[in-house]
Design an enzyme around this catalytic site. Sequence first.
Site, PDB file in Angstrom:
ATOM      1  N   LYS A  52       0.840  -1.203   0.000  1.00  0.00           N
ATOM      2  CA  LYS A  52       0.000   0.000   0.000  1.00  0.00           C
ATOM      3  C   LYS A  52       0.876   1.254   0.000  1.00  0.00           C
ATOM      4  O   LYS A  52       0.609   2.205  -0.736  1.00  0.00           O
ATOM      5  CB  LYS A  52      -0.960  -0.020   1.210  1.00  0.00           C
ATOM      6  CG  LYS A  52      -2.044  -1.090   1.047  1.00  0.00           C
ATOM      7  CD  LYS A  52      -2.918  -1.301   2.282  1.00  0.00           C
ATOM      8  CE  LYS A  52      -3.844  -2.487   2.055  1.00  0.00           C
ATOM      9  NZ  LYS A  52      -4.730  -2.778   3.197  1.00  0.00           N
ATOM     10  N   GLN A  96      -5.204  -1.527   9.482  1.00  0.00           N
ATOM     11  CA  GLN A  96      -5.051  -2.848   8.884  1.00  0.00           C
ATOM     12  C   GLN A  96      -5.631  -3.928   9.803  1.00  0.00           C
ATOM     13  O   GLN A  96      -5.372  -3.953  11.001  1.00  0.00           O
ATOM     14  CB  GLN A  96      -3.545  -3.111   8.620  1.00  0.00           C
ATOM     15  CG  GLN A  96      -3.254  -4.378   7.834  1.00  0.00           C
ATOM     16  CD  GLN A  96      -3.787  -4.352   6.395  1.00  0.00           C
ATOM     17  OE1 GLN A  96      -3.922  -3.293   5.796  1.00  0.00           O
ATOM     18  NE2 GLN A  96      -4.093  -5.513   5.856  1.00  0.00           N
ATOM     19  N   ASP A 119     -11.323   2.436   3.245  1.00  0.00           N
ATOM     20  CA  ASP A 119     -11.524   0.988   3.159  1.00  0.00           C
ATOM     21  C   ASP A 119     -12.993   0.648   2.877  1.00  0.00           C
ATOM     22  O   ASP A 119     -13.312  -0.478   2.506  1.00  0.00           O
ATOM     23  CB  ASP A 119     -11.162   0.330   4.501  1.00  0.00           C
ATOM     24  CG  ASP A 119      -9.823  -0.384   4.469  1.00  0.00           C
ATOM     25  OD1 ASP A 119      -9.390  -0.797   3.382  1.00  0.00           O
ATOM     26  OD2 ASP A 119      -9.224  -0.521   5.559  1.00  0.00           O
TER      27      ASP A 119
HETATM   28  N1  GUN Z   1      -6.966  -7.009   5.967  1.00  0.00           N
HETATM   29  C1  GUN Z   1      -7.154  -7.747   4.843  1.00  0.00           C
HETATM   30  N2  GUN Z   1      -7.640  -6.977   3.853  1.00  0.00           N
HETATM   31  C2  GUN Z   1      -7.769  -5.726   4.347  1.00  0.00           C
HETATM   32  C3  GUN Z   1      -8.200  -4.485   3.786  1.00  0.00           C
HETATM   33  O1  GUN Z   1      -8.602  -4.376   2.623  1.00  0.00           O
HETATM   34  N3  GUN Z   1      -8.164  -3.417   4.641  1.00  0.00           N
HETATM   35  C4  GUN Z   1      -7.752  -3.518   5.938  1.00  0.00           C
HETATM   36  N4  GUN Z   1      -7.787  -2.418   6.681  1.00  0.00           N
HETATM   37  N5  GUN Z   1      -7.345  -4.650   6.473  1.00  0.00           N
HETATM   38  C5  GUN Z   1      -7.342  -5.746   5.683  1.00  0.00           C
END
Ligand code: GUN
Length: 289
Positions: A52, A96, A119
């Site tokens: 990211k 996350q 998200d």
């Molecule tokens: N854990 C697995 N996929 C994601 C996601 O798309 N966003 C977040 N914040 N955590 C995750």
Amino acid sequence: MKVLDGKGLAEIIKQEIAEKVAEIKARNGNVPHLAAVLVGDDPASQSYIRNKVRSCDQCGFESTLIKKDDSITEEELLEIVHDLNTTEDIDGFIVQLPLPAHIDEQRITLAIDPEKDVDGFHPVNFGKMAQGLPSFLPATPMGILEMLKRYEIETSGAHCVVVGRSNIVGTPISILLSRKASPGNCTVTLTHSRTRDLAKEIARADIVIAAIGIPNFISGDMVKPGATVIDVGINRVEDASRKRGYRLVGDVDFESVSKVAGYLTPVPGGVGPMTVTSLMLNTLEASAK
Ligand code: GUN
């Protein structure tokens, strides 16, 4: 069978975003800014966060990574969320997941300002999505829609079988693909661990979305010839022949399904990179508000 190259497509979209960012920056000096909070040292989460941050660089965004030990308390994490909600310079942020067991993920998600929830996990955004109102869409379903669109895969009238009912993939993609929209207008069957005769359901599908988190669960004998198969799974399986001791496999057995499917996403290099790209698109949108 055609491989749906999420990695290549993601690079094209990130390039498009970078061009837009350069244009906006030249016009008014604004640069989108994404913050990410990472708690603990889960290797998969660390790897996702690295991707990211790297994608932010590629898109010309600013990024801030807040790393915390897994001894952090729920109250301390809530304090960080409140700070990010009120820091004007931050356009959007993510926490996350998964979080350590002593932290209530739902409480954290509810504390995020829906306007900064890139998200798309907050119930306000989920509710807007379900009603077809403008909102931040959750990144993985959004990436799948973008992939179907760019590869011009017909969804209208298609029978789509979603395997897995999670809040972040299975449930939202089932809603999005059943909407009166393009991509959309599918007849959707949402299946899960209690579905009776799952193989029979999958065999009817023109489009299969596999999001159950079980390595190689869907095999070629389950899939209708010519079907589009989207593999959301990213599972680490032990592999002593690899330097890092594991390899990544999807929920779909690529070898056998590739002999039957019309379109298939690889793992890695399929849905994963499209998910990160969607987060970038949401952040770009948040910065324009
Ligand atoms: N854990 C697995 N996929 C994601 C996601 O798309 N966003 C977040 N914040 N955590 C995750």
